[in-house]
Design a protein around this motif. Structure first.
Motif, PDB file in Angstrom:
ATOM      1  N   GLY A 109      -2.949   6.276  -0.388  1.00  0.00           N
ATOM      2  CA  GLY A 109      -2.333   5.102   0.244  1.00  0.00           C
ATOM      3  C   GLY A 109      -2.651   3.795  -0.451  1.00  0.00           C
ATOM      4  O   GLY A 109      -2.532   2.716   0.138  1.00  0.00           O
ATOM      5  N   ALA A 110      -3.034   3.884  -1.723  1.00  0.00           N
ATOM      6  CA  ALA A 110      -3.374   2.664  -2.460  1.00  0.00           C
ATOM      7  C   ALA A 110      -2.112   2.005  -3.009  1.00  0.00           C
ATOM      8  O   ALA A 110      -1.043   2.623  -3.090  1.00  0.00           O
ATOM      9  N   CYS A 111      -2.266   0.764  -3.393  1.00  0.00           N
ATOM     10  CA  CYS A 111      -1.207   0.026  -4.081  1.00  0.00           C
ATOM     11  C   CYS A 111      -1.466   0.217  -5.580  1.00  0.00           C
ATOM     12  O   CYS A 111      -2.541  -0.137  -6.068  1.00  0.00           O
ATOM     13  N   VAL A 112      -0.520   0.816  -6.292  1.00  0.00           N
ATOM     14  CA  VAL A 112      -0.739   1.135  -7.712  1.00  0.00           C
ATOM     15  C   VAL A 112       0.350   0.466  -8.555  1.00  0.00           C
ATOM     16  O   VAL A 112       1.539   0.632  -8.284  1.00  0.00           O
ATOM     17  N   LEU A 113      -0.084  -0.299  -9.559  1.00  0.00           N
ATOM     18  CA  LEU A 113       0.853  -0.994 -10.461  1.00  0.00           C
ATOM     19  C   LEU A 113       0.596  -0.549 -11.882  1.00  0.00           C
ATOM     20  O   LEU A 113      -0.544  -0.665 -12.371  1.00  0.00           O
ATOM     21  N   VAL A 114       1.639  -0.075 -12.560  1.00  0.00           N
ATOM     22  CA  VAL A 114       1.452   0.414 -13.921  1.00  0.00           C
ATOM     23  C   VAL A 114       2.478  -0.218 -14.859  1.00  0.00           C
ATOM     24  O   VAL A 114       3.682  -0.158 -14.607  1.00  0.00           O
ATOM     25  N   ALA A 115       1.985  -0.843 -15.932  1.00  0.00           N
ATOM     26  CA  ALA A 115       2.871  -1.362 -16.973  1.00  0.00           C
ATOM     27  C   ALA A 115       3.085  -0.268 -17.999  1.00  0.00           C
ATOM     28  O   ALA A 115       2.133   0.403 -18.410  1.00  0.00           O
ATOM     29  N   THR A 116       4.340  -0.079 -18.382  1.00  0.00           N
ATOM     30  CA  THR A 116       4.623   0.985 -19.352  1.00  0.00           C
ATOM     31  C   THR A 116       5.858   0.688 -20.195  1.00  0.00           C
ATOM     32  O   THR A 116       6.768  -0.019 -19.768  1.00  0.00           O
ATOM     33  N   HIS A 117       5.852   1.260 -21.401  1.00  0.00           N
ATOM     34  CA  HIS A 117       7.041   1.245 -22.253  1.00  0.00           C
ATOM     35  C   HIS A 117       7.911   2.464 -21.986  1.00  0.00           C
ATOM     36  O   HIS A 117       9.033   2.546 -22.467  1.00  0.00           O
ATOM     37  N   ASP A 118       7.337   3.438 -21.270  1.00  0.00           N
ATOM     38  CA  ASP A 118       7.976   4.741 -21.120  1.00  0.00           C
ATOM     39  C   ASP A 118       8.984   4.706 -19.968  1.00  0.00           C
ATOM     40  O   ASP A 118       8.630   4.863 -18.798  1.00  0.00           O
ATOM     41  N   TYR A 171       0.858  -1.194   0.000  1.00  0.00           N
ATOM     42  CA  TYR A 171       0.000   0.000   0.000  1.00  0.00           C
ATOM     43  C   TYR A 171       0.891   1.241   0.000  1.00  0.00           C
ATOM     44  O   TYR A 171       1.977   1.244   0.578  1.00  0.00           O
ATOM     45  N   GLY A 172       0.440   2.281  -0.664  1.00  0.00           N
ATOM     46  CA  GLY A 172       1.152   3.552  -0.653  1.00  0.00           C
ATOM     47  C   GLY A 172       2.303   3.616  -1.642  1.00  0.00           C
ATOM     48  O   GLY A 172       3.034   4.607  -1.664  1.00  0.00           O
ATOM     49  N   ALA A 173       2.468   2.568  -2.438  1.00  0.00           N
ATOM     50  CA  ALA A 173       3.596   2.538  -3.379  1.00  0.00           C
ATOM     51  C   ALA A 173       3.125   2.469  -4.827  1.00  0.00           C
ATOM     52  O   ALA A 173       2.158   1.780  -5.153  1.00  0.00           O
ATOM     53  N   LEU A 174       3.847   3.206  -5.669  1.00  0.00           N
ATOM     54  CA  LEU A 174       3.626   3.148  -7.120  1.00  0.00           C
ATOM     55  C   LEU A 174       4.699   2.231  -7.711  1.00  0.00           C
ATOM     56  O   LEU A 174       5.895   2.506  -7.591  1.00  0.00           O
ATOM     57  N   THR A 175       4.250   1.141  -8.325  1.00  0.00           N
ATOM     58  CA  THR A 175       5.172   0.185  -8.955  1.00  0.00           C
ATOM     59  C   THR A 175       5.053   0.303 -10.460  1.00  0.00           C
ATOM     60  O   THR A 175       3.943   0.333 -10.998  1.00  0.00           O
ATOM     61  N   VAL A 176       6.192   0.386 -11.127  1.00  0.00           N
ATOM     62  CA  VAL A 176       6.196   0.416 -12.584  1.00  0.00           C
ATOM     63  C   VAL A 176       6.729  -0.922 -13.098  1.00  0.00           C
ATOM     64  O   VAL A 176       7.763  -1.400 -12.633  1.00  0.00           O
ATOM     65  N   VAL A 177       5.989  -1.527 -14.039  1.00  0.00           N
ATOM     66  CA  VAL A 177       6.386  -2.805 -14.637  1.00  0.00           C
ATOM     67  C   VAL A 177       6.839  -2.525 -16.066  1.00  0.00           C
ATOM     68  O   VAL A 177       6.065  -2.001 -16.875  1.00  0.00           O
ATOM     69  N   THR A 178       8.098  -2.842 -16.362  1.00  0.00           N
ATOM     70  CA  THR A 178       8.614  -2.597 -17.709  1.00  0.00           C
ATOM     71  C   THR A 178       9.121  -3.907 -18.320  1.00  0.00           C
ATOM     72  O   THR A 178       9.230  -4.925 -17.637  1.00  0.00           O
ATOM     73  N   GLY A 179       9.478  -3.820 -19.585  1.00  0.00           N
ATOM     74  CA  GLY A 179       9.995  -4.977 -20.312  1.00  0.00           C
ATOM     75  C   GLY A 179       9.589  -4.824 -21.765  1.00  0.00           C
ATOM     76  O   GLY A 179       8.563  -4.197 -22.053  1.00  0.00           O
ATOM     77  N   PRO A 180      10.372  -5.400 -22.676  1.00  0.00           N
ATOM     78  CA  PRO A 180      10.042  -5.280 -24.094  1.00  0.00           C
ATOM     79  C   PRO A 180       8.678  -5.880 -24.408  1.00  0.00           C
ATOM     80  O   PRO A 180       8.157  -6.693 -23.635  1.00  0.00           O
ATOM     81  N   SER A 181       8.123  -5.508 -25.542  1.00  0.00           N
ATOM     82  CA  SER A 181       6.834  -6.016 -25.993  1.00  0.00           C
ATOM     83  C   SER A 181       6.849  -7.545 -25.980  1.00  0.00           C
ATOM     84  O   SER A 181       7.813  -8.168 -26.439  1.00  0.00           O
ATOM     85  N   GLY A 182       5.798  -8.133 -25.413  1.00  0.00           N
ATOM     86  CA  GLY A 182       5.678  -9.589 -25.411  1.00  0.00           C
ATOM     87  C   GLY A 182       6.296 -10.267 -24.202  1.00  0.00           C
ATOM     88  O   GLY A 182       6.259 -11.494 -24.094  1.00  0.00           O
ATOM     89  N   TRP A 207      -0.559  10.134 -15.104  1.00  0.00           N
ATOM     90  CA  TRP A 207       0.498   9.648 -14.195  1.00  0.00           C
ATOM     91  C   TRP A 207       0.422  10.337 -12.843  1.00  0.00           C
ATOM     92  O   TRP A 207       0.556   9.708 -11.798  1.00  0.00           O
ATOM     93  N   ASP A 208       0.219  11.651 -12.850  1.00  0.00           N
ATOM     94  CA  ASP A 208       0.149  12.382 -11.585  1.00  0.00           C
ATOM     95  C   ASP A 208      -1.006  11.856 -10.734  1.00  0.00           C
ATOM     96  O   ASP A 208      -0.886  11.716  -9.517  1.00  0.00           O
ATOM     97  N   ALA A 209      -2.137  11.576 -11.395  1.00  0.00           N
ATOM     98  CA  ALA A 209      -3.307  11.087 -10.650  1.00  0.00           C
ATOM     99  C   ALA A 209      -3.022   9.709 -10.049  1.00  0.00           C
ATOM    100  O   ALA A 209      -3.398   9.429  -8.910  1.00  0.00           O
ATOM    101  N   LEU A 210      -2.344   8.857 -10.822  1.00  0.00           N
ATOM    102  CA  LEU A 210      -2.029   7.520 -10.312  1.00  0.00           C
ATOM    103  C   LEU A 210      -1.021   7.604  -9.160  1.00  0.00           C
ATOM    104  O   LEU A 210      -1.168   6.913  -8.146  1.00  0.00           O
ATOM    105  N   ALA A 211      -0.033   8.475  -9.298  1.00  0.00           N
ATOM    106  CA  ALA A 211       0.963   8.626  -8.231  1.00  0.00           C
ATOM    107  C   ALA A 211       0.302   9.191  -6.973  1.00  0.00           C
ATOM    108  O   ALA A 211       0.573   8.742  -5.851  1.00  0.00           O
TER     109      ALA A 211
END
Ligand SMILES: Nc1ncnc2c1ncn2[C@@H]1O[C@H](COP(=O)(O)OP(=O)(O)OP(=O)(O)O)[C@@H](O)[C@H]1O
Ligand SMILES: [Mg+2]
Length: 219
Positions: free
Chosen positions: A195-204, A33-44, A184-188
């Motif tokens: 205090g939510a747990c936020v997970l975002v997949a991105t190429h950026d 909770y309270g953390a923004l996690t970014v998930v990255t990796g090439p397409s596929g 992005w600002d809203a998710l952060a």
């Protein structure tokens, strides 16, 4: 103090077809909770698949998903749907709005399914639409708004129930930098203020720096 674990993957594996190499292979991680996690990796590499597994839209081939200390893998489809509607928010890459419903009804539908009184849902939807600059589009249909506006509507829908867990699957993939920053600002903020747990997949990759946790599926 370490924040409580909101979501946990325990030795998760998933194949779309029996006998094929797993897309997700023995993946374990805890998301707080309270953390923004970014998930990255090439397409596929399985970013969307991982989010769908954690958001209970796919069932793992092996392993378990835990939510707030409860094993949720074994729940029935109906129980999983209710959990998603009441506790999870999900922003898809292409917004995925129902073209037959108004913007306001798109935002409220799943919250009302989860038991939120319609008047409260409408009131909060209007507040969110105003905050994200789409309040004047409440009675329009998705075909009548721009891609950037649709993405902000999808964000309103994802945040309506003030969910404790929010997923974004490339939620800004189709947006210009300014619209992307709003999302992005809203998710952060949802992670850091609510205090939510936020997970975002991105190429950026430029977003990695603003995340609290980085999961790189290319490794
Ligand atoms: N419905 C499906 N049936 C079979 N294979 C699929 C299905 N969806 C995805 N895959 C395969 O699973 C792998 C992972 O796909 P996934 O969509 O999770 O990747 P991703 O990292 O999100 O990619 P992208 O960055 O392009 O969105 C890919 O090889 C893809 O072809
Ligand atoms: Mg994807």
């Amino acid at each position: 103090m370490t924040a409580e674990v909101a979501l946990e993957a325990r030795n998760l594996s998933f194949s779309y077809r029996a006998g094929q190499l797993p897309v997700i292979d023995d993946f374990s991680a805890g998301f707080h909770y309270g953390a923004l996690t970014v998930v990255t990796g090439p397409s596929g590499t399985g970013k969307s698949t991982l989010l769908y597994l954690l958001a209970l839209m796919l069932r793992e081939t092996m392993g378990e998903v835990w939510c707030a200390g409860e094993r949720v893998s074994g729940l029935s489809d109906a129980e999983r749907s209710m959990l998603r509607a009441s506790r999870y928010g999900f922003v898809f890459q292409d917004a995925l709005l129902d073209p037959a419903l108004t913007i306001a009804d798109n935002i409220c539908e799943s919250a009302v399914f989860a038991g939120m009184p319609i008047d409260r849902a409408r009131e909060r939807a209007q507040q969110l639409m105003d905050d994200f600059g789409v309040g004047h589009r409440a009675t329009h249909r998705p075909g009548e708004i721009s891609g950037g506006q649709a993405q902000r509507v999808a964000l309103c829908r994802a945040l309506l129930t003030e969910p404790t867990i929010v997923f974004g699957d490339e939620p800004t993939g189709n947006l210009d930098r300014q619209s992307a920053d709003v999302v992005w600002d809203a998710l952060a903020r949802h992670a850091h203020v609510t205090g939510a747990c936020v997970l975002v997949a991105t190429h950026d990759e430029s977003r990695i720096a603003s995340a609290d946790v980085h999961v790189d599926l290319s490794r």
